[in-house]
Design a protein around this motif. Structure first.
Motif, PDB file in Angstrom:
ATOM      1  N   SER A  80      46.896  51.595  44.572  1.00 21.98           N
ATOM      2  CA  SER A  80      45.483  51.661  44.953  1.00 21.98           C
ATOM      3  C   SER A  80      45.072  50.597  45.963  1.00 21.98           C
ATOM      4  O   SER A  80      44.076  49.890  45.788  1.00 21.98           O
ATOM      5  N   PRO A  81      45.801  50.451  47.077  1.00 23.74           N
ATOM      6  CA  PRO A  81      45.417  49.405  48.043  1.00 23.74           C
ATOM      7  C   PRO A  81      44.058  49.660  48.688  1.00 23.74           C
ATOM      8  O   PRO A  81      43.357  48.714  49.050  1.00 23.74           O
ATOM      9  N   GLU A  82      43.672  50.941  48.849  1.00 23.36           N
ATOM     10  CA  GLU A  82      42.409  51.236  49.531  1.00 23.36           C
ATOM     11  C   GLU A  82      41.180  50.897  48.681  1.00 23.36           C
ATOM     12  O   GLU A  82      40.092  50.699  49.214  1.00 23.36           O
ATOM     13  N   CYS A  83      41.329  50.810  47.346  1.00 23.76           N
ATOM     14  CA  CYS A  83      40.162  50.611  46.484  1.00 23.76           C
ATOM     15  C   CYS A  83      40.382  49.497  45.477  1.00 23.76           C
ATOM     16  O   CYS A  83      39.739  49.465  44.419  1.00 23.76           O
ATOM     17  N   VAL A  84      41.282  48.563  45.809  1.00 22.23           N
ATOM     18  CA  VAL A  84      41.563  47.488  44.866  1.00 22.23           C
ATOM     19  C   VAL A  84      40.316  46.654  44.596  1.00 22.23           C
ATOM     20  O   VAL A  84      40.120  46.131  43.492  1.00 22.23           O
ATOM     21  N   ASP A  85      39.424  46.527  45.600  1.00 24.68           N
ATOM     22  CA  ASP A  85      38.218  45.722  45.415  1.00 24.68           C
ATOM     23  C   ASP A  85      37.212  46.402  44.491  1.00 24.68           C
ATOM     24  O   ASP A  85      36.342  45.745  43.916  1.00 24.68           O
ATOM     25  N   VAL A  86      37.292  47.720  44.325  1.00 22.54           N
ATOM     26  CA  VAL A  86      36.416  48.429  43.395  1.00 22.54           C
ATOM     27  C   VAL A  86      36.983  48.390  41.979  1.00 22.54           C
ATOM     28  O   VAL A  86      36.234  48.297  41.006  1.00 22.54           O
ATOM     29  N   LEU A  87      38.306  48.434  41.865  1.00 24.38           N
ATOM     30  CA  LEU A  87      38.951  48.517  40.557  1.00 24.38           C
ATOM     31  C   LEU A  87      39.218  47.160  39.928  1.00 24.38           C
ATOM     32  O   LEU A  87      39.157  47.018  38.701  1.00 24.38           O
ATOM     33  N   PHE A  88      39.514  46.160  40.747  1.00 28.48           N
ATOM     34  CA  PHE A  88      39.954  44.864  40.244  1.00 28.48           C
ATOM     35  C   PHE A  88      39.129  43.757  40.904  1.00 28.48           C
ATOM     36  O   PHE A  88      39.354  43.410  42.062  1.00 28.48           O
ATOM     37  N   ARG A  89      38.199  43.220  40.171  1.00 27.23           N
ATOM     38  CA  ARG A  89      37.440  42.081  40.688  1.00 27.23           C
ATOM     39  C   ARG A  89      36.584  41.515  39.562  1.00 27.23           C
ATOM     40  O   ARG A  89      36.278  42.190  38.583  1.00 27.23           O
ATOM     41  N   ASP A  90      36.182  40.263  39.716  1.00 25.53           N
ATOM     42  CA  ASP A  90      35.248  39.637  38.798  1.00 25.53           C
ATOM     43  C   ASP A  90      33.820  39.851  39.291  1.00 25.53           C
ATOM     44  O   ASP A  90      33.575  40.006  40.490  1.00 25.53           O
ATOM     45  N   GLY A  91      32.885  39.840  38.354  1.00 25.54           N
ATOM     46  CA  GLY A  91      31.489  39.993  38.721  1.00 25.54           C
ATOM     47  C   GLY A  91      30.937  38.753  39.398  1.00 25.54           C
ATOM     48  O   GLY A  91      31.473  37.654  39.281  1.00 25.54           O
ATOM     49  N   THR A  92      29.856  38.930  40.117  1.00 22.53           N
ATOM     50  CA  THR A  92      29.159  37.841  40.799  1.00 22.53           C
ATOM     51  C   THR A  92      27.682  37.904  40.425  1.00 22.53           C
ATOM     52  O   THR A  92      27.223  38.847  39.786  1.00 22.53           O
ATOM     53  N   ALA A  93      26.915  36.900  40.854  1.00 24.65           N
ATOM     54  CA  ALA A  93      25.489  36.889  40.545  1.00 24.65           C
ATOM     55  C   ALA A  93      24.781  38.105  41.125  1.00 24.65           C
ATOM     56  O   ALA A  93      23.864  38.665  40.514  1.00 24.65           O
ATOM     57  N   GLY A  94      25.206  38.554  42.306  1.00 19.34           N
ATOM     58  CA  GLY A  94      24.602  39.725  42.925  1.00 19.34           C
ATOM     59  C   GLY A  94      25.115  41.031  42.360  1.00 19.34           C
ATOM     60  O   GLY A  94      24.398  42.033  42.332  1.00 19.34           O
ATOM     61  N   LYS A  95      26.376  41.054  41.902  1.00 20.60           N
ATOM     62  CA  LYS A  95      27.004  42.242  41.307  1.00 20.60           C
ATOM     63  C   LYS A  95      27.691  41.807  40.020  1.00 20.60           C
ATOM     64  O   LYS A  95      28.891  41.545  39.991  1.00 20.60           O
ATOM     65  N   PRO A  96      26.929  41.699  38.919  1.00 15.95           N
ATOM     66  CA  PRO A  96      27.461  41.058  37.715  1.00 15.95           C
ATOM     67  C   PRO A  96      28.571  41.813  37.006  1.00 15.95           C
ATOM     68  O   PRO A  96      29.405  41.199  36.356  1.00 15.95           O
ATOM     69  N   ASP A  97      28.606  43.140  37.110  1.00 16.90           N
ATOM     70  CA  ASP A  97      29.668  43.893  36.437  1.00 16.90           C
ATOM     71  C   ASP A  97      30.993  43.703  37.149  1.00 16.90           C
ATOM     72  O   ASP A  97      31.059  43.619  38.385  1.00 16.90           O
ATOM     73  N   ALA A  98      32.065  43.652  36.361  1.00 17.85           N
ATOM     74  CA  ALA A  98      33.401  43.512  36.929  1.00 17.85           C
ATOM     75  C   ALA A  98      33.828  44.819  37.594  1.00 17.85           C
ATOM     76  O   ALA A  98      33.090  45.809  37.612  1.00 17.85           O
ATOM     77  N   GLY A  99      35.055  44.822  38.139  1.00 19.55           N
ATOM     78  CA  GLY A  99      35.614  46.047  38.691  1.00 19.55           C
ATOM     79  C   GLY A  99      35.752  47.110  37.617  1.00 19.55           C
ATOM     80  O   GLY A  99      35.699  46.833  36.418  1.00 19.55           O
ATOM     81  N   LEU A 100      35.964  48.354  38.048  1.00 14.56           N
ATOM     82  CA  LEU A 100      36.002  49.457  37.099  1.00 14.56           C
ATOM     83  C   LEU A 100      37.063  49.289  36.016  1.00 14.56           C
ATOM     84  O   LEU A 100      36.828  49.644  34.866  1.00 14.56           O
ATOM     85  N   LEU A 101      38.212  48.734  36.342  1.00 16.79           N
ATOM     86  CA  LEU A 101      39.299  48.682  35.375  1.00 16.79           C
ATOM     87  C   LEU A 101      39.598  47.288  34.853  1.00 16.79           C
ATOM     88  O   LEU A 101      39.847  47.112  33.663  1.00 16.79           O
ATOM     89  N   VAL A 102      39.593  46.277  35.699  1.00 13.64           N
ATOM     90  CA  VAL A 102      39.983  44.917  35.293  1.00 13.64           C
ATOM     91  C   VAL A 102      39.060  43.900  35.949  1.00 13.64           C
ATOM     92  O   VAL A 102      38.693  44.037  37.114  1.00 13.64           O
ATOM     93  N   GLY A 103      38.701  42.877  35.185  1.00 16.07           N
ATOM     94  CA  GLY A 103      37.888  41.789  35.719  1.00 16.07           C
ATOM     95  C   GLY A 103      36.877  41.307  34.684  1.00 16.07           C
ATOM     96  O   GLY A 103      36.566  41.999  33.713  1.00 16.07           O
ATOM     97  N   ASN A 104      36.387  40.094  34.889  1.00 15.86           N
ATOM     98  CA  ASN A 104      35.415  39.493  33.988  1.00 15.86           C
ATOM     99  C   ASN A 104      33.991  39.687  34.500  1.00 15.86           C
ATOM    100  O   ASN A 104      33.724  39.546  35.696  1.00 15.86           O
ATOM    101  N   GLY A 105      33.088  40.004  33.592  1.00 18.00           N
ATOM    102  CA  GLY A 105      31.689  40.095  33.956  1.00 18.00           C
ATOM    103  C   GLY A 105      31.101  38.724  34.228  1.00 18.00           C
ATOM    104  O   GLY A 105      31.584  37.707  33.722  1.00 18.00           O
ATOM    105  N   PHE A 106      30.041  38.683  34.992  1.00 15.70           N
ATOM    106  CA  PHE A 106      29.429  37.413  35.396  1.00 15.70           C
ATOM    107  C   PHE A 106      28.516  36.886  34.286  1.00 15.70           C
ATOM    108  O   PHE A 106      27.769  37.640  33.669  1.00 15.70           O
ATOM    109  N   SER A 107      28.589  35.577  34.019  1.00 13.53           N
ATOM    110  CA  SER A 107      27.707  34.910  33.062  1.00 13.53           C
ATOM    111  C   SER A 107      26.626  34.146  33.823  1.00 13.53           C
ATOM    112  O   SER A 107      26.928  33.335  34.706  1.00 13.53           O
ATOM    113  N   TYR A 108      25.376  34.391  33.461  1.00 14.50           N
ATOM    114  CA  TYR A 108      24.264  33.730  34.148  1.00 14.50           C
ATOM    115  C   TYR A 108      23.936  32.389  33.501  1.00 14.50           C
ATOM    116  O   TYR A 108      24.170  32.165  32.310  1.00 14.50           O
TER     117      TYR A 108
END
Length: 390
Positions: A80-108
């Protein structure tokens, strides 16, 4: 107040069919503000198809190692090189939810959530990731099914309100704790423990009721104001449910204490043998204690929350002072105000404590003179409050 949590899978994928497919595999979705290309949409659809067997079998016993979760995640990443940023990422203050499959949600925190906002912690990835913590009454994020820690709900902010709910755990683990309410707000509910094993999160405590202010005028013939009633305490949050196989339900949160009633104002001084026009007014009633939260259901034993203490009764207004002697006769002292009733105990698993008895108003002192007037009569004490139901 506004919430900073924005969920938009359709916006993230740019295709309603893919959004529907992703929503069938888990409650968590990604937040993104860019339109996906056709190749990225196809990439996401392929990844979801590869992950679907793991999500569909999440309720069946068996370890993540035996299911080959890590190997499956790596195969999806490589494909999945074309969509790795959608599937695998940690949340941020602007986009708190993690990627669809792997990643940590953002804590405020106080640095990323303003006092006027209610900030929900981000969800972890569907397969693996921690849920983020909420802030200012925001909810905690959900953990991934195959690994991760559920987020805690945030305590209510400085402006008051309810506490946030805790996030749910994955297949194993404890649910997030609910946040505490403030200024009479309810505590947040604890999150559910692991689907198969884990304890439910504890409910948050209800906020204490505010103290009484000055109430409306008592009447036209005796135009004084009485003490205001105290605010009711907020209810405690319910504990989260435990796991299907093992795990205790979370403890219910304690109800908040009722606020104290306001003192009644003193009466007018008597003048030349005539009682003052305004008598001392009664104090306000203490607020009711909040109801304790229920323990979470589970194969284990949930613990019910305690009821909040009843609010303290308001203190009766002081009687008017005796007037100065007039034509050789002292004025009679004004009558003291009646004490306020004590607050009622909150309901819960444990009976709430009765509130304190209100104080009687002080009798006025007679004026001096050739013939001394009578002292005023002290007010009656308020009634004690009842304990809450068990």
């Amino acid at each position: 107040m506004s919430s900073t949590r924005r969920r938009g899978l359709a916006a993230a994928l740019g295709a309603s069919a893919l959004a529907g497919a992703a929503l069938t595999v888990a409650p968590a979705v990604a937040s993104a503000d860019v339109s996906a290309s056709a190749s990225q949409s196809a990439c996401v659809e392929r990844a979801m198809d590869m992950a679907r067997p793991l999500v569909k079998s999440k309720a069946k016993p068996g370890s993540a190692r035996a299911r080959g979760v890590n190997a499956t995640i790596e195969r999806i990443r490589e494909a999945s090189p074309e969509c790795v940023d959608v599937l695998f990422r940690d949340g941020t203050a602007g986009k708190p939810d993690a990627g669809l499959l792997v990643g940590n949600g953002f804590s405020y925190t106080g640095e990323t959530c303003s006092a006027a906002d209610v900030c929900d912690g981000g969800d972890g990835g569907v397969l693996r990731g921690d849920g983020g913590d909420g802030y200012n009454g925001g909810d905690g994020g959900n953990a991934g099914w195959y690994g991760g820690v559920a987020g805690d709900g945030g305590n209510a902010g400085l402006l008051g309100g309810n506490g946030g709910d805790g996030g749910r755990a994955g297949r194993f683990g404890n649910g997030g704790n609910g946040g505490d309410g403030a200024l009479g707000g309810a505590g947040g509910n604890g999150g559910a423990g692991g689907l198969l094993r884990g304890n439910g999160g504890n409910g948050g405590a209800g906020g204490n009721g505010g103290a009484g202010g000055i109430a409306a005028p008592a009447g036209l013939l005796d135009p004084v104001v009485s003490g205001g009633n105290g605010g009711a305490g907020g209810g405690g949050g319910n504990g989260g449910a435990g796991g299907l196989l093992f795990g205790d339900g979370g403890a219910g949160g304690a109800g908040g204490n009722g606020g104290a009633g306001e003192h009644g104002p003193r009466g007018d001084d008597a003048v030349d043998g005539v009682s003052g026009a305004k008598h001392g007014a009664p104090g306000g009633r203490g607020g009711d204690g909040g109801v304790g939260g229920n323990g979470g259901a589970s194969p284990g034993v949930g613990v019910d929350g305690n009821g909040g203490d009843g609010g303290r009764g308001g203190v009766g207004g002081n009687g008017g002072n005796g007037g100065n002697a007039g034509v050789g006769v002292g004025g009679n002292g004004g009558n003291g105000g009646n004490g306020g009733d004590a607050g009622l105990g909150g309901s819960g698993a444990v009976a709430g404590n009765a509130g304190s008895v209100g104080n009687g108003g002080a009798g006025g002192t007679a004026g001096g003179g050739a013939s001394r007037g009578n002292d005023g009569v002290g007010g009656n004490a308020g009634n004690g409050g009842n304990g809450g139901a068990g």
